[in-house]
Design a protein around this motif. Structure first.
Motif, mmCIF file in Angstrom:
data_model
loop_
_atom_site.group_PDB
_atom_site.id
_atom_site.type_symbol
_atom_site.label_atom_id
_atom_site.label_comp_id
_atom_site.label_asym_id
_atom_site.label_seq_id
_atom_site.Cartn_x
_atom_site.Cartn_y
_atom_site.Cartn_z
ATOM 1 N N ASP A 166 -39.855 8.274 -47.878
ATOM 2 C CA ASP A 166 -38.776 8.414 -46.897
ATOM 3 C C ASP A 166 -37.972 9.669 -47.193
ATOM 4 O OD1 ASP A 166 -37.041 7.945 -44.812
ATOM 5 O OD2 ASP A 166 -36.303 6.029 -45.578
ATOM 6 N N PHE A 167 -37.448 10.271 -46.140
ATOM 7 C CA PHE A 167 -36.618 11.459 -46.261
ATOM 8 C C PHE A 167 -35.410 11.122 -47.141
ATOM 9 C CE2 PHE A 167 -32.559 11.983 -43.971
ATOM 10 C CZ PHE A 167 -32.200 13.240 -44.414
ATOM 11 N N GLY A 168 -35.074 12.025 -48.045
ATOM 12 C CA GLY A 168 -33.946 11.830 -48.944
ATOM 13 C C GLY A 168 -34.328 11.229 -50.281
ATOM 14 N N GLU A 169 -35.526 10.654 -50.375
ATOM 15 C CA GLU A 169 -35.983 10.108 -51.647
ATOM 16 C C GLU A 169 -36.625 11.230 -52.458
ATOM 17 O OE1 GLU A 169 -38.558 6.780 -50.883
ATOM 18 O OE2 GLU A 169 -36.948 5.574 -50.044
ATOM 19 N N PRO A 170 -36.578 11.137 -53.786
ATOM 20 C CA PRO A 170 -37.187 12.196 -54.592
ATOM 21 C C PRO A 170 -38.706 12.226 -54.407
ATOM 22 C CG PRO A 170 -36.462 10.364 -55.985
ATOM 23 C CD PRO A 170 -35.965 10.085 -54.592
ATOM 24 N N ALA A 171 -39.292 13.397 -54.587
ATOM 25 C CA ALA A 171 -40.742 13.562 -54.427
ATOM 26 C C ALA A 171 -41.521 12.676 -55.392
ATOM 27 C CB ALA A 171 -41.121 15.021 -54.620
ATOM 28 N N THR A 172 -40.868 12.242 -56.459
ATOM 29 C CA THR A 172 -41.531 11.376 -57.446
ATOM 30 C C THR A 172 -41.470 9.901 -57.050
ATOM 31 O OG1 THR A 172 -39.467 11.290 -58.703
ATOM 32 C CG2 THR A 172 -41.083 12.979 -59.341
ATOM 33 N N ALA A 173 -40.784 9.600 -55.956
ATOM 34 C CA ALA A 173 -40.678 8.200 -55.498
ATOM 35 C C ALA A 173 -42.047 7.668 -55.111
ATOM 36 C CB ALA A 173 -39.726 8.094 -54.313
ATOM 37 N N GLU A 174 -42.181 6.372 -55.232
ATOM 38 C CA GLU A 174 -43.426 5.701 -54.841
ATOM 39 C C GLU A 174 -43.508 5.644 -53.313
ATOM 40 O OE1 GLU A 174 -46.984 4.151 -55.913
ATOM 41 O OE2 GLU A 174 -45.435 4.762 -57.332
ATOM 42 N N PRO A 175 -44.613 6.120 -52.729
ATOM 43 C CA PRO A 175 -44.748 6.017 -51.271
ATOM 44 C C PRO A 175 -44.712 4.550 -50.826
ATOM 45 C CG PRO A 175 -46.457 7.427 -52.182
ATOM 46 C CD PRO A 175 -45.766 6.755 -53.343
ATOM 47 N N ARG A 176 -44.172 4.339 -49.653
ATOM 48 C CA ARG A 176 -44.199 2.992 -49.075
ATOM 49 C C ARG A 176 -44.871 3.071 -47.712
ATOM 50 N NH1 ARG A 176 -38.216 1.414 -47.038
ATOM 51 N NH2 ARG A 176 -37.496 3.482 -46.509
ATOM 52 N N PRO A 177 -45.337 1.943 -47.228
ATOM 53 C CA PRO A 177 -46.076 1.998 -45.962
ATOM 54 C C PRO A 177 -45.170 2.278 -44.765
ATOM 55 C CG PRO A 177 -45.895 -0.266 -46.755
ATOM 56 C CD PRO A 177 -45.308 0.614 -47.811
ATOM 57 N N ALA A 178 -45.601 3.206 -43.948
ATOM 58 C CA ALA A 178 -44.950 3.483 -42.668
ATOM 59 C C ALA A 178 -45.972 3.102 -41.597
ATOM 60 C CB ALA A 178 -44.579 4.949 -42.561
ATOM 61 N N HIS A 179 -45.480 2.583 -40.499
ATOM 62 C CA HIS A 179 -46.375 2.056 -39.476
ATOM 63 C C HIS A 179 -46.292 2.829 -38.163
ATOM 64 C CE1 HIS A 179 -47.441 -1.704 -41.559
ATOM 65 N NE2 HIS A 179 -46.229 -1.592 -42.070
ATOM 66 N N ALA A 180 -47.445 2.947 -37.541
ATOM 67 C CA ALA A 180 -47.520 3.313 -36.137
ATOM 68 C C ALA A 180 -47.688 1.988 -35.403
ATOM 69 C CB ALA A 180 -48.710 4.231 -35.879
ATOM 70 N N TRP A 181 -46.910 1.805 -34.355
ATOM 71 C CA TRP A 181 -46.882 0.543 -33.622
ATOM 72 C C TRP A 181 -47.196 0.784 -32.154
ATOM 73 C CZ3 TRP A 181 -45.398 -3.805 -36.463
ATOM 74 C CH2 TRP A 181 -44.703 -3.580 -37.656
ATOM 75 N N ARG A 182 -47.734 -0.213 -31.525
ATOM 76 C CA ARG A 182 -47.824 -0.259 -30.060
ATOM 77 C C ARG A 182 -46.731 -1.230 -29.626
ATOM 78 N NH1 ARG A 182 -52.045 -0.008 -25.923
ATOM 79 N NH2 ARG A 182 -50.809 -0.087 -24.025
ATOM 80 N N TYR A 183 -45.837 -0.772 -28.781
ATOM 81 C CA TYR A 183 -44.761 -1.627 -28.281
ATOM 82 C C TYR A 183 -45.349 -2.517 -27.198
ATOM 83 C CZ TYR A 183 -40.113 -3.011 -26.707
ATOM 84 O OH TYR A 183 -38.985 -3.728 -26.394
ATOM 85 N N ILE A 184 -45.280 -3.833 -27.405
ATOM 86 C CA ILE A 184 -45.880 -4.766 -26.456
ATOM 87 C C ILE A 184 -44.845 -5.671 -25.790
ATOM 88 C CG2 ILE A 184 -48.153 -4.735 -27.521
ATOM 89 C CD1 ILE A 184 -47.410 -7.370 -28.954
ATOM 90 N N GLY A 185 -43.584 -5.553 -26.189
ATOM 91 C CA GLY A 185 -42.531 -6.352 -25.569
ATOM 92 C C GLY A 185 -42.474 -7.752 -26.116
#
Length: 188
Positions: A166-185
C-alpha cells in the motif's frame, strides 16, 4: 506518470508539505490497471469511464489495451492536468472531464472503472448509489481495491488478486493482496 517524486514539479502543488492525493499510484488503481493490462478484453473496442482518475493510471491502461474512447474524470483540476500529461507521456489519447458525476445521470460509457474510491464512509455510499444506477442501465463495472474498510464486498465478485504494498508503507513491508472486482450489485 507525473507523480510525487523529488525531481518532479508535483511538489510545487503540495499543501503543508503534503503532495496532492492523485500524485501516487494508489493500490486500487494499480491493481485495476494491472488487471486490465492482463485482461484487455474488459476494455478493448469499448467506451470507458475512469471515475476518480487521479493520476490517470487506469485510464491510460484502458487506452493502451484498446479501449475505443476513454474518459478520465476527477474533481481536482490538477489531477486532470496530470492525467493528460501522463497520457501524452505514454503516447495514448484520453478525454478528460473535471466533474463530480456521482449525483448525475448514468454516463454513456459501456465500462466504468473505479480505483480506490471507498476510503470514507459517506463518499463510499455516494459511489455505491452511482454504481447501482449504472448497473441498472447495463454498464459493466470494475473496481480495484486493497481492502479498504468501506469497500462494499457484498456487491462484488473478485476477478483477480495481486500482491501489492500500500502507498505510504515502507518498501520492506510485506505485500498484501489487492483485488480486482466486478461490481455486481446487491445479491437477491
Amino acid at each position: 506518470m507525473h507523480l510525487a517524486v523529488p525531481q518532479s514539479g508535483v511538489w510545487k502543488l503540495a499543501r503543508d508539505g503534503v503532495p496532492p492525493y492523485w500524485a501516487w499510484c494508489w493500490p486500487g488503481g494499480l491493481v485495476l490497471a494491472m488487471h486490465i493490462m492482463t485482461n484487455p478484453q474488459i476494455v478493448s473496442g469499448r467506451t470507458v469511464l475512469d471515475l476518480g482518475t487521479g493520476s490517470g493510471l487506469v485510464a491510460i491502461a484502458a487506452a493502451m489495451r484498446g479501449a475505443n474512447r476513454v474518459l478520465a474524470c476527477d474533481t481536482d483540476p490538477n489531477a486532470i492536468v496530470a492525467a493528460r500529461l501522463s497520457a501524452a507521456l505514454n503516447s495514448v489519447s484520453i478525454q478528460t472531464s473535471l466533474a463530480d458525476l456521482l449525483d448525475g445521470p448514468v454516463p454513456a460509457q459501456e465500462v466504468i472503472l473505479v480505483g480506490d474510491l471507498f476510503y470514507k464512509a459517506a463518499f463510499a455510499r455516494r459511489v455505491v448509489a452511482f454504481l447501482d444506477r449504472c448497473l441498472s442501465e447495463k454498464r459493466q463495472i470494475y473496481v480495484g481495491d486493497i481492502g479498504r474498510e468501506h469497500l462494499p464486498r457484498d456487491r462484488m465478485l473478485s476477478i483477480g488478486t495481486y500482491p501489492l504494498i500500500d502507498f505510504g508503507e515502507p518498501a520492506t513491508a510485506e505485500p498484501r493482496p489487492a483485488h480486482a472486482w466486478r461490481y455486481i450489485g446487491r445479491m437477491a
